[in-house]
Design an enzyme around this catalytic site. Sequence first.
Site, short mmCIF file in Angstrom:
data_model
loop_
_atom_site.label_atom_id
_atom_site.label_comp_id
_atom_site.label_asym_id
_atom_site.label_seq_id
_atom_site.Cartn_x
_atom_site.Cartn_y
_atom_site.Cartn_z
N LYS A 206 -30.95 -5.75 124.13
CA LYS A 206 -31.67 -7.02 124.26
C LYS A 206 -32.95 -6.99 123.43
O LYS A 206 -33.40 -8.02 122.93
CB LYS A 206 -31.98 -7.30 125.73
CG LYS A 206 -30.73 -7.67 126.54
CD LYS A 206 -30.02 -8.87 125.94
CE LYS A 206 -28.85 -9.34 126.80
NZ LYS A 206 -28.18 -10.52 126.21
N GLY B 119 -19.89 -17.17 125.19
CA GLY B 119 -20.10 -16.58 126.50
C GLY B 119 -20.17 -17.66 127.55
O GLY B 119 -20.99 -17.59 128.47
N LYS C 219 -10.48 -18.82 132.48
CA LYS C 219 -11.87 -19.08 132.89
C LYS C 219 -12.45 -20.27 132.13
O LYS C 219 -13.20 -21.08 132.70
CB LYS C 219 -12.73 -17.84 132.66
CG LYS C 219 -12.44 -16.68 133.60
CD LYS C 219 -13.42 -15.54 133.38
CE LYS C 219 -13.18 -14.41 134.36
NZ LYS C 219 -14.16 -13.29 134.17
N SER D 194 -25.68 -15.27 139.32
CA SER D 194 -24.46 -15.42 138.52
C SER D 194 -23.46 -14.36 138.95
O SER D 194 -23.78 -13.46 139.74
CB SER D 194 -24.77 -15.26 137.02
OG SER D 194 -25.16 -13.92 136.74
N SER E 261 -31.90 -13.03 125.09
CA SER E 261 -32.31 -11.64 125.28
C SER E 261 -32.50 -11.43 126.79
O SER E 261 -31.71 -11.91 127.58
CB SER E 261 -33.59 -11.36 124.49
OG SER E 261 -34.02 -10.03 124.66
N LEU F 180 -22.20 -25.33 120.33
CA LEU F 180 -21.24 -24.24 120.46
C LEU F 180 -21.88 -23.19 121.36
O LEU F 180 -22.98 -22.70 121.07
CB LEU F 180 -20.93 -23.64 119.09
CG LEU F 180 -19.94 -22.46 119.06
CD1 LEU F 180 -18.51 -22.98 119.18
CD2 LEU F 180 -20.10 -21.65 117.79
N TYR G 76 -28.56 -1.50 128.60
CA TYR G 76 -28.74 -2.95 128.43
C TYR G 76 -30.00 -3.32 127.65
O TYR G 76 -29.95 -4.02 126.64
CB TYR G 76 -28.77 -3.57 129.83
CG TYR G 76 -28.98 -5.06 129.90
CD1 TYR G 76 -27.98 -5.94 129.50
CD2 TYR G 76 -30.16 -5.59 130.42
CE1 TYR G 76 -28.16 -7.31 129.59
CE2 TYR G 76 -30.35 -6.95 130.53
CZ TYR G 76 -29.34 -7.82 130.12
OH TYR G 76 -29.52 -9.17 130.22
N GLY H 272 -21.47 -17.75 134.25
CA GLY H 272 -22.89 -17.46 134.16
C GLY H 272 -23.71 -18.50 133.42
O GLY H 272 -23.42 -19.70 133.46
N LEU H 273 -24.73 -18.02 132.72
CA LEU H 273 -25.69 -18.90 132.06
C LEU H 273 -25.02 -19.77 131.00
O LEU H 273 -25.35 -20.95 130.87
CB LEU H 273 -26.80 -18.07 131.42
CG LEU H 273 -27.90 -18.85 130.70
CD1 LEU H 273 -28.60 -19.82 131.64
CD2 LEU H 273 -28.90 -17.89 130.06
N SER I 188 -17.68 -18.76 129.63
CA SER I 188 -16.67 -18.75 130.69
C SER I 188 -17.27 -18.57 132.07
O SER I 188 -16.62 -18.82 133.08
CB SER I 188 -15.65 -17.64 130.42
OG SER I 188 -16.28 -16.37 130.43
#
Length: 328
Positions: A179, A19, A48, A210, A161, A16, A175, A23-24, A21
């Site tokens: 993290k 996030g 997306k 990304s 992170s 599972l 940010y 990037g990473l 949709s």
Amino acid sequence: MLFSNNKIHAEGKLALIVGASQGLGADLALKLYQQNCSVILVARTETKLVAQIERIQSSSPENNATLSYKCCDASNYEDCVKLWNDLIVDQKQDPDFIFCCAGSSIPKLFSDLTAKDFAIGINTNYTTSLNITHTGFKQVLGQFSDLSCDQYKKRHVIFVSSVVSFYPFIGYSQYAPLKSAIQSLSIILRQEMGPFNYRVSCVFPGNFQSEGYEEEQKTKPSITKSIEGSSKPISGEDCADIILNQLNRGYDTVTTDFIGWLLGCSVLGVLPRSWGFFQVIVSFIFSIIAPIANYVVYRDVLKFFKTRSTREVEEYEIVSTDDNKKTL
């Protein structure tokens, strides 16, 4: 290094990815699917997710693994409760791997950030991971309450992170603190979920290419770019490969480049080790040179603000002169 003999063995398993949709998260989904691991992509935007499903399927058209998606706002606790209930109770799908990849950065000076920017930072970078993990763990405990701790199947939670949690600096106040909170959460949950056969890992990526990285460059202060240096970001797929390779080797503190590993040595604490003997040596060296490094960085920061103030005064004087001319 904990779980040194506990490899991922992704083939035939279910992952599972929150996030996923872009990037990473999307690149991890691609790499896992190519290893014949079934993947459930989770994000808010359906269009997306559908696009990523098509991209991933086209990479391995003859794959026997399954691909599906779930629309869910992971920053909303009740949405996460519903997600896990749908998966485990209704669809009898119990993921072996839970990747918490949702995140975004709005690099600006502290004084330039808005309340909305901070809310996005908290909800996206911390609350999503907290909600998904807490609701999932509660669902598992409730569903299999008749089992003793050691009878639970092996599951693996992977938090994402950032290397800036090792060394936070100017421009990342929206940010980096969140993290760092993810790092702290991983340490606590390694203790609380470990007895139930959960393996908990925390990834600290450096810069990688990304959609999010491109957006960051639009607002990132010049002083932030200067401290980061001119290193070229690695591709998202390369970053995903490194992460999966390190996890497969049993590492639970994962960095994606040498700079990240070095900075991690400065804050070892109780984090699981990666080349632990060398980390202790580097950590000792850091304890000597860190004050000097901090002085150099702070000197550059002072210079930046002095230059910025001078430039703002000059711009103000030019505007004022033009206004006076118009009045005359």
